[in-house]
Design a protein around this motif. Structure first.
Motif, PDB file in Angstrom:
ATOM      1  N   ALA A 115      19.454 -12.956 -14.322  1.00 18.43           N
ATOM      2  CA  ALA A 115      18.070 -12.754 -13.898  1.00 18.43           C
ATOM      3  C   ALA A 115      17.175 -11.915 -15.034  1.00 18.43           C
ATOM      4  O   ALA A 115      15.912 -12.409 -15.406  1.00 18.43           O
ATOM      5  N   LYS A 116      17.574 -10.739 -15.224  1.00 16.93           N
ATOM      6  CA  LYS A 116      16.792  -9.903 -16.102  1.00 16.93           C
ATOM      7  C   LYS A 116      16.961 -10.582 -17.661  1.00 16.93           C
ATOM      8  O   LYS A 116      15.655 -10.482 -18.200  1.00 16.93           O
ATOM      9  N   LEU A 117      17.861 -11.376 -17.904  1.00 10.06           N
ATOM     10  CA  LEU A 117      17.876 -12.023 -19.332  1.00 10.06           C
ATOM     11  C   LEU A 117      16.757 -13.171 -19.237  1.00 10.06           C
ATOM     12  O   LEU A 117      16.010 -13.530 -20.397  1.00 10.06           O
ATOM     13  N   ARG A 118      16.314 -13.608 -18.082  1.00 11.69           N
ATOM     14  CA  ARG A 118      15.462 -14.811 -17.957  1.00 11.69           C
ATOM     15  C   ARG A 118      14.055 -14.103 -17.371  1.00 11.69           C
ATOM     16  O   ARG A 118      13.028 -14.991 -17.216  1.00 11.69           O
ATOM     17  N   GLY A 119      13.847 -12.886 -17.538  1.00 10.11           N
ATOM     18  CA  GLY A 119      12.645 -12.222 -16.781  1.00 10.11           C
ATOM     19  C   GLY A 119      12.384 -12.354 -15.390  1.00 10.11           C
ATOM     20  O   GLY A 119      11.022 -12.238 -14.982  1.00 10.11           O
ATOM     21  N   HIS A 120      13.196 -12.354 -14.618  1.00  9.64           N
ATOM     22  CA  HIS A 120      13.045 -12.460 -13.277  1.00  9.64           C
ATOM     23  C   HIS A 120      13.614 -11.281 -12.490  1.00  9.64           C
ATOM     24  O   HIS A 120      14.547 -10.526 -13.096  1.00  9.64           O
TER      25      HIS A 120
ATOM     26  N   ALA B 113      16.133  -9.673  -9.480  1.00 11.47           N
ATOM     27  CA  ALA B 113      17.635  -9.694  -9.279  1.00 11.47           C
ATOM     28  C   ALA B 113      17.838 -10.796  -8.249  1.00 11.47           C
ATOM     29  O   ALA B 113      18.829 -11.442  -8.389  1.00 11.47           O
ATOM     30  N   VAL B 114      16.641 -10.906  -7.127  1.00 14.07           N
ATOM     31  CA  VAL B 114      17.209 -11.780  -6.144  1.00 14.07           C
ATOM     32  C   VAL B 114      17.056 -13.358  -6.681  1.00 14.07           C
ATOM     33  O   VAL B 114      17.830 -13.985  -6.027  1.00 14.07           O
ATOM     34  N   TRP B 115      16.207 -13.403  -7.825  1.00 13.83           N
ATOM     35  CA  TRP B 115      16.304 -14.706  -8.504  1.00 13.83           C
ATOM     36  C   TRP B 115      17.659 -15.197  -8.934  1.00 13.83           C
ATOM     37  O   TRP B 115      18.243 -16.199  -8.617  1.00 13.83           O
ATOM     38  N   GLY B 116      18.581 -14.138  -9.646  1.00 21.03           N
ATOM     39  CA  GLY B 116      19.696 -14.266  -9.963  1.00 21.03           C
ATOM     40  C   GLY B 116      20.685 -14.404  -8.831  1.00 21.03           C
ATOM     41  O   GLY B 116      21.542 -15.250  -8.963  1.00 21.03           O
ATOM     42  N   HIS B 117      20.656 -13.810  -7.742  1.00 22.40           N
ATOM     43  CA  HIS B 117      21.439 -14.098  -6.478  1.00 22.40           C
ATOM     44  C   HIS B 117      21.400 -15.450  -6.099  1.00 22.40           C
ATOM     45  O   HIS B 117      22.253 -15.966  -5.590  1.00 22.40           O
ATOM     46  N   TRP B 118      20.158 -16.082  -5.955  1.00 18.99           N
ATOM     47  CA  TRP B 118      19.769 -17.486  -5.517  1.00 18.99           C
ATOM     48  C   TRP B 118      20.592 -18.267  -6.580  1.00 18.99           C
ATOM     49  O   TRP B 118      21.426 -19.331  -5.968  1.00 18.99           O
ATOM     50  N   LYS B 119      20.515 -18.078  -7.714  1.00 20.33           N
ATOM     51  CA  LYS B 119      21.144 -18.787  -8.602  1.00 20.33           C
ATOM     52  C   LYS B 119      22.768 -18.824  -8.650  1.00 20.33           C
ATOM     53  O   LYS B 119      23.388 -19.937  -8.719  1.00 20.33           O
ATOM     54  N   GLY B 120      23.322 -17.675  -8.275  1.00 20.96           N
ATOM     55  CA  GLY B 120      24.711 -17.424  -8.114  1.00 20.96           C
ATOM     56  C   GLY B 120      25.044 -18.065  -6.982  1.00 20.96           C
ATOM     57  O   GLY B 120      26.275 -18.783  -6.677  1.00 20.96           O
ATOM     58  N   ALA B 121      24.390 -18.209  -5.755  1.00 16.75           N
ATOM     59  CA  ALA B 121      24.599 -18.893  -4.474  1.00 16.75           C
ATOM     60  C   ALA B 121      24.624 -20.301  -4.921  1.00 16.75           C
ATOM     61  O   ALA B 121      25.637 -21.140  -4.276  1.00 16.75           O
ATOM     62  N   THR B 122      23.944 -21.049  -5.987  1.00 22.31           N
ATOM     63  CA  THR B 122      24.162 -22.331  -6.098  1.00 22.31           C
ATOM     64  C   THR B 122      25.277 -22.664  -6.851  1.00 22.31           C
ATOM     65  O   THR B 122      25.887 -23.660  -6.588  1.00 22.31           O
ATOM     66  N   THR B 123      25.723 -21.590  -7.644  1.00 26.09           N
ATOM     67  CA  THR B 123      27.022 -21.945  -8.435  1.00 26.09           C
ATOM     68  C   THR B 123      28.062 -21.716  -7.242  1.00 26.09           C
ATOM     69  O   THR B 123      29.209 -22.660  -7.482  1.00 26.09           O
ATOM     70  N   TRP B 124      28.013 -21.257  -6.361  1.00 27.02           N
ATOM     71  CA  TRP B 124      29.160 -20.884  -5.412  1.00 27.02           C
ATOM     72  C   TRP B 124      29.306 -22.298  -4.569  1.00 27.02           C
ATOM     73  O   TRP B 124      30.332 -22.592  -4.101  1.00 27.02           O
ATOM     74  N   LEU B 125      27.994 -23.085  -4.154  1.00 24.43           N
ATOM     75  CA  LEU B 125      28.075 -24.257  -3.526  1.00 24.43           C
ATOM     76  C   LEU B 125      28.619 -25.303  -4.603  1.00 24.43           C
ATOM     77  O   LEU B 125      29.318 -26.087  -3.890  1.00 24.43           O
ATOM     78  N   ASN B 126      28.264 -25.246  -5.600  1.00 20.93           N
ATOM     79  CA  ASN B 126      29.007 -26.138  -6.631  1.00 20.93           C
ATOM     80  C   ASN B 126      30.568 -25.740  -6.758  1.00 20.93           C
ATOM     81  O   ASN B 126      31.229 -26.889  -6.868  1.00 20.93           O
ATOM     82  N   LEU B 127      30.969 -24.855  -6.726  1.00 18.86           N
ATOM     83  CA  LEU B 127      32.271 -24.459  -6.655  1.00 18.86           C
ATOM     84  C   LEU B 127      33.262 -24.849  -5.501  1.00 18.86           C
ATOM     85  O   LEU B 127      34.154 -25.464  -5.817  1.00 18.86           O
ATOM     86  N   ILE B 128      32.520 -25.102  -4.532  1.00 16.27           N
ATOM     87  CA  ILE B 128      33.158 -25.502  -3.436  1.00 16.27           C
ATOM     88  C   ILE B 128      33.507 -27.192  -3.501  1.00 16.27           C
ATOM     89  O   ILE B 128      34.429 -27.749  -3.226  1.00 16.27           O
ATOM     90  N   ASP B 129      32.393 -27.741  -4.178  1.00 15.06           N
ATOM     91  CA  ASP B 129      32.338 -29.191  -4.486  1.00 15.06           C
ATOM     92  C   ASP B 129      33.433 -29.208  -5.561  1.00 15.06           C
ATOM     93  O   ASP B 129      34.389 -30.379  -5.405  1.00 15.06           O
ATOM     94  N   TRP B 130      33.661 -28.695  -6.450  1.00 16.02           N
ATOM     95  CA  TRP B 130      34.642 -28.799  -7.716  1.00 16.02           C
ATOM     96  C   TRP B 130      35.904 -28.538  -7.078  1.00 16.02           C
ATOM     97  O   TRP B 130      37.117 -29.450  -7.263  1.00 16.02           O
ATOM     98  N   TRP B 131      36.136 -27.552  -6.235  1.00 20.62           N
ATOM     99  CA  TRP B 131      37.451 -27.301  -5.474  1.00 20.62           C
ATOM    100  C   TRP B 131      37.787 -28.698  -4.649  1.00 20.62           C
ATOM    101  O   TRP B 131      38.890 -28.894  -4.806  1.00 20.62           O
ATOM    102  N   SER B 132      37.020 -29.214  -3.959  1.00 19.65           N
ATOM    103  CA  SER B 132      37.157 -30.164  -3.181  1.00 19.65           C
ATOM    104  C   SER B 132      37.697 -31.286  -3.937  1.00 19.65           C
ATOM    105  O   SER B 132      38.581 -32.121  -3.807  1.00 19.65           O
ATOM    106  N   TYR B 133      37.057 -31.689  -5.161  1.00 22.60           N
ATOM    107  CA  TYR B 133      37.282 -32.723  -5.963  1.00 22.60           C
ATOM    108  C   TYR B 133      38.633 -32.388  -6.641  1.00 22.60           C
ATOM    109  O   TYR B 133      39.449 -33.415  -6.710  1.00 22.60           O
TER     110      TYR B 133
END
Length: 224
Positions: free
Chosen positions: A8-13, A15-35
Motif C-alpha cells: 500500500a505504501k509503495l502505491r501511496g495508499h 495500510a488498510v488498502w493493502g490489507h484489502w488487496k491481500g484479501a483478494t490474493t487469499w481468495l485467489n489462492l483458494i481458487d488456485w488450490w482447488s484447481y
C-alpha cells in the motif's frame, strides 16, 4: 502472508488498502488450490494461512479496525466461495480468538459452520496466533491434565495435534527471510521457501506451483 502494508505504501495508499488487496490474493489462492487439487495426481490436503499474529494486535486502533473489517468480510466471502464447497474444504481457526470483536467472531463461526461437514481438504486460519503462545498453551494443557511434562505429551496438545493434522511440511513466506515463530513445535523438519522479491498481494499461481515443485524435488531425511 506478509507485505500488505508495504504494498500500500509503495502505491501511496493507507495500510488498510493493502490489507484489502491481500484479501483478494487469499481468495485467489483458494481458487488456485482447488484447481491444483483437481488437476494433479497428488493433492495438497492441508493449508494454513497466518492471517493475524498476536503481535499484530498491538497495532494502532485505526489500522486494527480496518484489519478486523477486512477479516470479517473475507471470512464471510470464503463461506460462500464456490471453490470451497466444490473442493469440500473444511475451514478451522487456531490462535487466541478470545477478545476479538464480535463481528469477527461471528464471521469465524459462520465459516466454520458452513464447512464443518467437509473432509477432503482442510484450511487452517491462524488469527491472534503466536508460536511461543501456542507452546505455552500446550504446556499448560499438559499440566492441567496432570500428565507428565515431556515431548510426547506436549506434542499431543499443539493446535495441529488437537485437530488431527500432521506437522508442517512446507512454509512459504513472502517478502521476508524468517518464519517469525510460526508453529514452532510442529516445524522441526519443515522445508522453507522464501519469496524475497514478492509482497503478499503480488503472489501468483505460478509462485505457488514453483514452491510445491521445489519442495517435491528436495530430499527429506528428517535429520537422519
Amino acid at each position: 502472508m506478509d507485505g500488505n502494508r508495504r504494498y500500500a505504501k509503495l502505491r501511496g495508499h493507507k495500510a488498510v488498502w493493502g490489507h484489502w488487496k491481500g484479501a483478494t490474493t487469499w481468495l485467489n489462492l483458494i481458487d488456485w488450490w482447488s484447481y491444483f487439487n483437481s488437476s494433479e495426481k497428488q493433492e495438497v490436503k492441508y493449508m494454513t494461512l497466518w492471517a493475524l499474529s498476536k503481535e499484530n494486535l498491538q497495532r494502532n486502533p485505526e489500522e486494527l479496525a480496518g484489519l478486523f473489517a477486512v477479516l470479517t468480510v473475507t471470512f464471510r466471502s470464503i463461506a460462500f466461495t464456490a471453490s470451497i464447497h466444490r473442493s469440500q474444504i473444511r475451514v478451522r481457526f487456531i490462535g487466541a480468538l478470545t477478545g476479538l470483536p464480535q463481528h469477527v467472531l461471528g464471521a469465524i463461526n459462520l465459516l466454520e459452520r458452513e464447512t464443518e461437514n467437509y473432509s477432503r481438504a482442510v484450511m487452517l486460519v491462524a488469527v491472534g496466533y503466536g508460536g511461543r503462545d501456542e507452546v505455552l498453551r500446550a504446556v499448560q494443557d499438559v499440566l492441567d491434565s496432570g500428565e507428565d511434562l515431556n515431548e510426547e505429551s506436549v506434542s499431543r496438545k499443539t493446535f495441529c495435534s488437537k485437530l488431527s493434522i500432521p506437522p508442517v511440511d512446507l512454509i512459504i513466506r513472502t517478502s521476508e527471510s524468517r518464519t517469525s515463530g510460526f508453529m514452532l513445535w510442529d516445524t522441526q523438519s519443515t522445508e522453507l521457501h522464501f519469496l524475497h522479491d514478492k509482497l503478499w498481494p503480488e503472489l501468483t499461481a505460478r509462485d505457488c506451483i514453483h514452491a510445491i515443485e521445489s519442495f517435491a524435488s528436495r530430499e527429506r531425511r528428517g535429520g537422519k
